[in-house]
Design a protein around this motif. Sequence first.
Motif, PDB file in Angstrom:
ATOM      1  N   LYS A  64       0.816  -1.207   0.000  1.00 53.90           N
ATOM      2  CA  LYS A  64       0.000   0.000   0.000  1.00 53.90           C
ATOM      3  C   LYS A  64       0.855   1.265   0.000  1.00 53.90           C
ATOM      4  CE  LYS A  64      -3.748   2.138   2.669  1.00 53.90           C
ATOM      5  NZ  LYS A  64      -4.628   1.975   3.858  1.00 53.90           N
ATOM      6  N   ASP A  65       1.962   1.238   0.762  1.00 58.46           N
ATOM      7  CA  ASP A  65       2.827   2.413   0.836  1.00 58.46           C
ATOM      8  C   ASP A  65       3.438   2.764  -0.519  1.00 58.46           C
ATOM      9  OD1 ASP A  65       2.278   2.588   3.475  1.00 58.46           O
ATOM     10  OD2 ASP A  65       4.159   1.694   4.171  1.00 58.46           O
ATOM     11  N   TYR A  86       1.006   5.071  -2.322  1.00 65.98           N
ATOM     12  CA  TYR A  86       0.936   6.423  -1.762  1.00 65.98           C
ATOM     13  C   TYR A  86       2.223   7.200  -2.017  1.00 65.98           C
ATOM     14  CZ  TYR A  86      -3.576   5.771   0.465  1.00 65.98           C
ATOM     15  OH  TYR A  86      -4.920   5.591   0.686  1.00 65.98           O
ATOM     16  N   ARG A  87       3.358   6.534  -1.988  1.00 69.34           N
ATOM     17  CA  ARG A  87       4.619   7.229  -2.311  1.00 69.34           C
ATOM     18  C   ARG A  87       4.610   7.672  -3.776  1.00 69.34           C
ATOM     19  NH1 ARG A  87       7.204   3.285   1.008  1.00 69.34           N
ATOM     20  NH2 ARG A  87       7.634   2.025  -0.844  1.00 69.34           N
ATOM     21  N   LEU A 101       1.992   8.545  -5.537  1.00 69.43           N
ATOM     22  CA  LEU A 101       1.141   9.730  -5.654  1.00 69.43           C
ATOM     23  C   LEU A 101       1.802  10.968  -5.066  1.00 69.43           C
ATOM     24  CD1 LEU A 101      -2.340   8.212  -4.697  1.00 69.43           C
ATOM     25  CD2 LEU A 101      -1.552   8.831  -6.981  1.00 69.43           C
ATOM     26  N   HIS A 102       2.554  10.796  -4.003  1.00 72.60           N
ATOM     27  CA  HIS A 102       3.127  11.944  -3.292  1.00 72.60           C
ATOM     28  C   HIS A 102       4.426  12.453  -3.917  1.00 72.60           C
ATOM     29  CE1 HIS A 102       0.625  12.414   0.328  1.00 72.60           C
ATOM     30  NE2 HIS A 102       0.376  11.130   0.191  1.00 72.60           N
ATOM     31  N   PHE A 156      -8.861   8.000  -2.763  1.00 74.78           N
ATOM     32  CA  PHE A 156      -7.686   8.126  -1.898  1.00 74.78           C
ATOM     33  C   PHE A 156      -7.881   9.328  -0.978  1.00 74.78           C
ATOM     34  CE2 PHE A 156      -5.892   5.616  -5.326  1.00 74.78           C
ATOM     35  CZ  PHE A 156      -4.998   4.771  -4.674  1.00 74.78           C
ATOM     36  N   GLN A 157      -7.612   9.139   0.288  1.00 74.80           N
ATOM     37  CA  GLN A 157      -7.675  10.232   1.252  1.00 74.80           C
ATOM     38  C   GLN A 157      -6.248  10.716   1.518  1.00 74.80           C
ATOM     39  OE1 GLN A 157     -10.542  11.653   2.256  1.00 74.80           O
ATOM     40  NE2 GLN A 157     -11.536  10.218   0.857  1.00 74.80           N
ATOM     41  N   VAL A 158      -5.791  11.643   0.717  1.00 75.50           N
ATOM     42  CA  VAL A 158      -4.413  12.131   0.806  1.00 75.50           C
ATOM     43  C   VAL A 158      -4.420  13.587   1.279  1.00 75.50           C
ATOM     44  CG1 VAL A 158      -3.481  10.551  -0.922  1.00 75.50           C
ATOM     45  CG2 VAL A 158      -4.505  12.707  -1.664  1.00 75.50           C
ATOM     46  N   ALA A 203      -0.189  14.828  -4.304  1.00 77.84           N
ATOM     47  CA  ALA A 203      -0.990  13.617  -4.428  1.00 77.84           C
ATOM     48  C   ALA A 203      -2.360  13.912  -5.038  1.00 77.84           C
ATOM     49  CB  ALA A 203      -1.145  12.949  -3.065  1.00 77.84           C
ATOM     50  N   HIS A 232      -3.472  12.066  -8.478  1.00 77.11           N
ATOM     51  CA  HIS A 232      -4.663  11.227  -8.565  1.00 77.11           C
ATOM     52  C   HIS A 232      -5.686  11.800  -9.531  1.00 77.11           C
ATOM     53  CE1 HIS A 232      -8.643   9.715  -7.020  1.00 77.11           C
ATOM     54  NE2 HIS A 232      -8.005   8.600  -7.324  1.00 77.11           N
TER      55      HIS A 232
END
Length: 459
Positions: free
Chosen positions: A76-77, A80-81, A83-84, A356-358, A363, A367
Amino acid sequence: MTILPENLKNERTLLPMFSSFMKEFKVNQLFRKCHMNKKKGFPVKDVFQMIFLLVFTQKNVAGLLQSRHPLFQGKKDTLYRFLHKTSGSWRKLLFLLSTKVVSEALLPFTSLKRYTWVVDDSPYERPRSLKVEGLSRFYDHAQGRFSRGFRMLTLGLTDGATFIPFAFSLLSSHQKENQLCPMDASIDGRSKRAHLRKESQEKAPDVFFNLLDGALKHCPLVSTILFDSWFSFPALIRKCALRGLSVVCMLKNTPKIYYSFGGKVLSLSSLFTRIQKRPHGNIIGSGVVNLNLTGKPLLARIVFVRSEKQKSQWLALLSTDLSLSEDEIVTLYGKRWDIEVFFKMVKSVLKLTREFQVRSYDALVSHTSIVFIRYIMLAVIARRNTDPRTFGELFYACYDEIQDITLMEALTLLLELLKTTIKQILVLSEEKVKELLIYFVNSLPAWLREKVLLLNCES
């Protein structure tokens, strides 16, 4: 162990469709052109594929990673990485991909004159967020209240059948009192990330021209732009005209904006009282006005149309292309509705704000870009499955051989063919043939009988 139901058939269908889209438009090459890469770990295309296909599997990230046959072997990480912190420019990727789709998949089957730019904004709501970077209060005109989130300013291209998004900007408020969460000040001010953050806090018209100038560099042949009354200020219309674009827009009925008509400076309501009106039909009337009250004249046609909701009310449409008729202006403005369908699709179906809750602004941009690319793929598939013109060479081979004929010419051919057939098969005299033709004509519907009688008189 998971109790989530598997939808393997759907996933097996998606992968070939996605792979075909990636291969046809060479998306992996576009990643490299936009300098989108990772220093280590899974390749960009694999992580992008995982996020891209997530919405079509009807699962969340955890559910898909726990699947017995996962589409992605990472954690999962990793997502998110990506996207960020992915390097490169998502805006450039969207420009390049949209241009490629339009030039290779749409333009060969549609006249260039049918294409027009469309710009509008839509709420990107984050009502429960507290620490999202750039979060602000903005006034939602559709709801008539303030909301938390961003304004998603979007520029796209449409031919009336297919809408392709070209660029967007998630606008924070340019007013300090409405900014709820500041931007990250530690980012290098020379980087693209910093430029996007600075742009998000500029006024919407300035950002609009940034997006438009970028789009015109990639697709300079489209020369018409549509927008609604929230952007229809004379200063903005003049700037579009300086870029060689003709504008079709709806006007806001306000006493603060004036137009020169008949040697007088009038508001829109005063202009309506002075034009010559029609008693019937949806179009009430029109007039040619000057939008530039001080410098070089900029002429435009304003068309007044009856409102569908209240027949006693009217709407005003403006076109800087004086060669367009009143009906053509109304029809052309109708294409603006495609961007509203796009907004509904990306929010309700493609889960723009819910997947996604970023908290990072990077991000959010990443997204949103991926969701826009999803829509582009679906738009291409829908166009090819429903539009018979995309059968390609077979269609154009038939099209070149069949010439358009008028109704009168068609009736002439049919009557001559009927007359010849009666003579050959029934072997009747000329008088009998005329009697049969008269009987045939009298049995036709009234509107068609009048055209046939007129045709006989002319012959």
